[in-house]
Enzyme design. Structure first.
Site, PDB file in Angstrom:
ATOM      1  N   GLU A   1       0.886  -1.166   0.000  1.00  0.00           N
ATOM      2  CA  GLU A   1       0.000   0.000   0.000  1.00  0.00           C
ATOM      3  C   GLU A   1       0.919   1.209   0.000  1.00  0.00           C
ATOM      4  OE1 GLU A   1      -3.227  -0.180  -0.132  1.00  0.00           O
ATOM      5  OE2 GLU A   1      -3.519  -2.296   0.306  1.00  0.00           O
TER       6      GLU A   1
ATOM      7  N   CYS B   1      -3.438   8.276   3.754  1.00  0.00           N
ATOM      8  CA  CYS B   1      -3.129   7.796   2.414  1.00  0.00           C
ATOM      9  C   CYS B   1      -4.314   7.984   1.483  1.00  0.00           C
ATOM     10  CB  CYS B   1      -2.756   6.326   2.490  1.00  0.00           C
ATOM     11  SG  CYS B   1      -3.964   5.374   3.416  1.00  0.00           S
TER      12      CYS B   1
HETATM   13  P1  NAP Z   1       8.138   5.031   4.891  1.00  0.00           P
HETATM   14  O1  NAP Z   1       9.196   5.985   5.246  1.00  0.00           O
HETATM   15  O2  NAP Z   1       8.227   4.345   3.579  1.00  0.00           O
HETATM   16  O3  NAP Z   1       8.104   3.975   6.093  1.00  0.00           O
HETATM   17  C1  NAP Z   1       7.151   2.951   6.143  1.00  0.00           C
HETATM   18  C2  NAP Z   1       7.665   1.811   7.005  1.00  0.00           C
HETATM   19  O4  NAP Z   1       8.755   1.159   6.359  1.00  0.00           O
HETATM   20  C3  NAP Z   1       8.199   2.267   8.367  1.00  0.00           C
HETATM   21  O5  NAP Z   1       7.846   1.312   9.324  1.00  0.00           O
HETATM   22  C4  NAP Z   1       9.701   2.281   8.138  1.00  0.00           C
HETATM   23  O6  NAP Z   1      10.429   2.167   9.339  1.00  0.00           O
HETATM   24  C5  NAP Z   1       9.854   1.061   7.276  1.00  0.00           C
HETATM   25  N1  NAP Z   1      11.084   1.004   6.498  1.00  0.00           N
HETATM   26  C6  NAP Z   1      11.891   2.020   6.101  1.00  0.00           C
HETATM   27  N2  NAP Z   1      12.900   1.535   5.359  1.00  0.00           N
HETATM   28  C7  NAP Z   1      12.746   0.194   5.289  1.00  0.00           C
HETATM   29  C8  NAP Z   1      13.474  -0.863   4.666  1.00  0.00           C
HETATM   30  N3  NAP Z   1      14.559  -0.636   3.965  1.00  0.00           N
HETATM   31  N4  NAP Z   1      13.019  -2.127   4.807  1.00  0.00           N
HETATM   32  C9  NAP Z   1      11.902  -2.391   5.509  1.00  0.00           C
HETATM   33  N5  NAP Z   1      11.169  -1.416   6.124  1.00  0.00           N
HETATM   34  C10 NAP Z   1      11.578  -0.145   6.010  1.00  0.00           C
HETATM   35  O7  NAP Z   1       6.692   5.696   4.922  1.00  0.00           O
HETATM   36  P2  NAP Z   1       6.080   6.667   6.041  1.00  0.00           P
HETATM   37  O8  NAP Z   1       6.816   7.961   5.880  1.00  0.00           O
HETATM   38  O9  NAP Z   1       6.029   6.030   7.355  1.00  0.00           O
HETATM   39  O10 NAP Z   1       4.577   6.809   5.545  1.00  0.00           O
HETATM   40  C11 NAP Z   1       4.137   7.795   4.652  1.00  0.00           C
HETATM   41  C12 NAP Z   1       3.779   7.198   3.312  1.00  0.00           C
HETATM   42  O11 NAP Z   1       2.937   6.066   3.490  1.00  0.00           O
HETATM   43  C13 NAP Z   1       3.006   8.138   2.423  1.00  0.00           C
HETATM   44  O12 NAP Z   1       3.556   8.132   1.143  1.00  0.00           O
HETATM   45  C14 NAP Z   1       1.609   7.551   2.372  1.00  0.00           C
HETATM   46  O13 NAP Z   1       0.903   7.785   1.183  1.00  0.00           O
HETATM   47  C15 NAP Z   1       1.850   6.110   2.573  1.00  0.00           C
HETATM   48  N6  NAP Z   1       0.699   5.480   3.193  1.00  0.00           N
HETATM   49  C16 NAP Z   1      -0.053   4.623   2.450  1.00  0.00           C
HETATM   50  C17 NAP Z   1      -1.147   3.992   3.013  1.00  0.00           C
HETATM   51  C18 NAP Z   1      -1.983   3.021   2.227  1.00  0.00           C
HETATM   52  O14 NAP Z   1      -2.783   2.313   2.836  1.00  0.00           O
HETATM   53  N7  NAP Z   1      -1.835   2.945   0.936  1.00  0.00           N
HETATM   54  C19 NAP Z   1      -1.482   4.232   4.344  1.00  0.00           C
HETATM   55  C20 NAP Z   1      -0.700   5.116   5.073  1.00  0.00           C
HETATM   56  C21 NAP Z   1       0.395   5.728   4.478  1.00  0.00           C
HETATM   57  P3  NAP Z   1      11.055   3.487  10.035  1.00  0.00           P
HETATM   58  O15 NAP Z   1       9.928   4.358  10.404  1.00  0.00           O
HETATM   59  O16 NAP Z   1      11.782   2.942  11.205  1.00  0.00           O
HETATM   60  O17 NAP Z   1      11.950   4.107   8.999  1.00  0.00           O
END
Ligand code: NAP
Length: 518
Positions: free
Chosen positions: A257, A296
């Site tokens: 997602e 999101c």
């Molecule tokens: P993110 O920076 O991509 O982080 C998401 C998750 O991935 C966090 O738990 C992060 O941990 C982890 N992560 C980071 N690097 C990783 C790696 N190399 N391997 C495995 N896991 C890793 O996203 P975010 O900033 O938290 O969220 C914002 C984004 O999420 C927005 O773009 C939004 O559109 C999207 N979103 C989508 C939905 C949906 O249902 N489609 C819902 C909510 C949000 P850390 O925090 O420890 O870095």
């Protein structure tokens, strides 16, 4: 130094051996707690989840697991006040916005408890009818769904520490699959506390629910072929997960997602001030400001007939102007903070990019912060940008492809419905679109036009003005996910969510043997 939160892995609570990362109050700037995953035995913990947690869950029937979810929901219900306090401090959200996450999570968990009960006392699910494989009906093929023998690693985004946990954990546990959740670091506290409360209450078998807070390093390496990963987050991290050896070489099943430039569309033929017009205006203002736009599913692009650009701009801007922004502890505040300094900077950068191609119709900078120090608090007012005319909507690439994860949307005029659909398609696949109008046939046609590009189409007409569940509100009964840029994933959708956590298998056998399967 603040408290270091423990991880739950291998059936025990373990603190990381590092100094940890501080979680910060985004309004006051104070340190709250720390998280750390250094030195955890991930492989050993994952093995315990698969072997002990998975075996115990699979020994139960769907109905027994549904009762387990209901018991977990009861535990969480009794601690709601604690969760609200954590959300105020760590996410900077006003009460109504915390409810979307906390009560939304509990509602989803309870819904799966009810749905699971309807599956009854069985341990596998039949998938369709048996079909004969030859002329005689004696040798047939029956498809079954069986719980996967691996674990479910849930990697979650920062914006829904409660809902993001339970919308995934509920179908996984109901399926008989143990869960390891890795919450986003910035807001890991609420996830960690909820897991702690449920684990300590003893309503789940050992190994059924684990939490790892802090760095994601090593998590993907510890996955085995029958595990599944459900990821929510940015497109950049999604690309890393997709190309990880666990997915690319060990065939770990993955659901993504990712980000999404969701649309709202006012159909032609609706006058300014008409009911459909007002419904769109209200929903856009709500979507922009709820959780400070950190959803999101939030509306990012608003499509109106060219002739209504001015009146829609005025109506939305006048609602936004009434939004009080600042410290969520102040009762007069309607919109709290962004989640962190990093998000504040990202929103400012994204806004600067959009402003290069759009005019400002309502400027977030016009909102004085209530009870908050602008030098410390991660608060921003809502900003509406616009493309002025239909040719401008065509010309501005960034307005169609830049997700600003904050209280920001763009008003885009269109010439006719066909043109609107073409413009919406420039989002390259989104989670949700909403369409507003009063002509049932025109609404249905627009919904079908939007369907291939979205996971969900939300149709709003005056007859459902007070009944509809909201553009951005994800109901467990409906599908959540979207094609293309939105990640191509599928979650929820009632019992459909269980598919991801099951393996489909065809059993070819005599009719007599097949009769014993379920
Ligand atoms: P993110 O920076 O991509 O982080 C998401 C998750 O991935 C966090 O738990 C992060 O941990 C982890 N992560 C980071 N690097 C990783 C790696 N190399 N391997 C495995 N896991 C890793 O996203 P975010 O900033 O938290 O969220 C914002 C984004 O999420 C927005 O773009 C939004 O559109 C999207 N979103 C989508 C939905 C949906 O249902 N489609 C819902 C909510 C949000 P850390 O925090 O420890 O870095």
């Amino acid at each position: 130094m603040s408290e270091l939160l423990k991880n739950h892995l291998g059936g025990r609570w373990t603190a990381g051996t590092g100094a940890g990362t501080a979680l910060v109050d985004p309004v006051l700037g104070t340190e709250l707690v720390r998280v750390d995953a250094t030195g955890l035995d991930l492989r050993g913990g994952f093995a315990h989840a698969r072997e002990t947690g998975g075996a115990a869950l699979r020994a139960m029937t769907y109905r027994e697991r549904a009762a387990m979810l209901a018991a977990a929901a009861k535990v969480l219900q009794s601690k709601r006040d604690d969760y609200y306090a954590i959300a105020t401090a760590n996410s900077g959200t006003v009460k109504n916005d915390s409810a979307v996450d906390i009560d939304g999570g509990l509602y989803t968990l309870s819904t799966y408890a009810r749905l699971g009960d309807s599956l009854g006392d069985r341990r596998v699910l039949l998938d369709g009818e048996a079909v004969r494989l030859g002329k005689e009906p004696l040798f047939q093929s029956q498809h079954l769904l069986v719980p996967t023998r691996g674990l479910a690693l849930l990697i979650n985004a920062f914006n829904f520490p409660s809902w993001g946990l339970w919308e995934k954990a509920a179908p996984a546990l109901l399926s008989g699959v143990p869960v390891v959740v890795k919450p986003a670091t910035a807001t890991a506290w609420l996830t960690q506390r909820m897991v702690q409360d449920v684990v300590d209450a003893g309503v789940l078998p050992s190994g059924a629910l684990s939490v790892v807070c802090g760095s994601s390093a090593g998590l993907m390496d510890a996955l085995e072929p029958l595990d599944v990963v459900s990821f929510t987050g940015s497109a950049d991290t999604a690309a890393l997960i997709r190309s990880d050896a666990a997915v690319a070489q060990r065939s770990v099943r993955v659901n993504i997602e990712a980000d999404s430039i969701n649309s709202a569309l006012l159909l032609p033929g609706e006058a300014p001030g008409s009911e459909a017009f007002e419904l769109l205006v209200k929903e856009v203002a709500r979507e922009m400001t709820q959780k400070s736009g950190q959803k999101c599913t939030a509306i990012r692009r608003v499509f109106v007939p060219e002739a209504l650009y001015g009146s829609a701009s005025e109506a939305i801007a006048s609602r936004l102007a009434r939004t009080t922004v600042g410290n969520p502890r102040n009762e007069s505040v309607r919109m709290g903070a962004l989640v962190s300094r990093a998000q504040l900077n990202a929103v400012r950068e994204g806004l600067a990019q959009l402003r290069a191609q759009g005019e400002t119709l309502h400027d977030g900078a016009s909102h004085a912060l209530v009870d908050a120090d602008a030098a410390v608090a991660c608060c921003v007012g809502p900003t509406l940008l616009g493309a002025r005319n239909a040719a401008g909507s065509d010309a501005s690439d960034r307005l169609h492809d830049t997700e600003v994860f904050g209280p920001v949307a763009t008003l885009l005029p269109y010439r006719d419905t066909r043109h609107a659909l073409q413009l919406i398609a420039r989002g390259h696949g989104s989670l949700v679109a909403s369409v507003y109008g009063s002509d049932a046939k025109a609404l249905a046609d627009a919904a079908l036009g939007l369907a291939p590009l979205h996971g969900r189409v939300h149709v709003v007409s005056p007859d459902v003005a007070t009944l509809h569940t909201g553009h951005g509100n994800v109901m467990p009964q409906s599908l959540h996910g979207g094609p293309g840029r939105a990640g191509g994933g599928e979650e929820l959708g009632g019992l459909r969510a269980l598919n991801f956590y099951h393996r489909r298998v065809a059993i070819q056998a005599s009719t007599a043997s097949l009769a014993h399967l379920a």
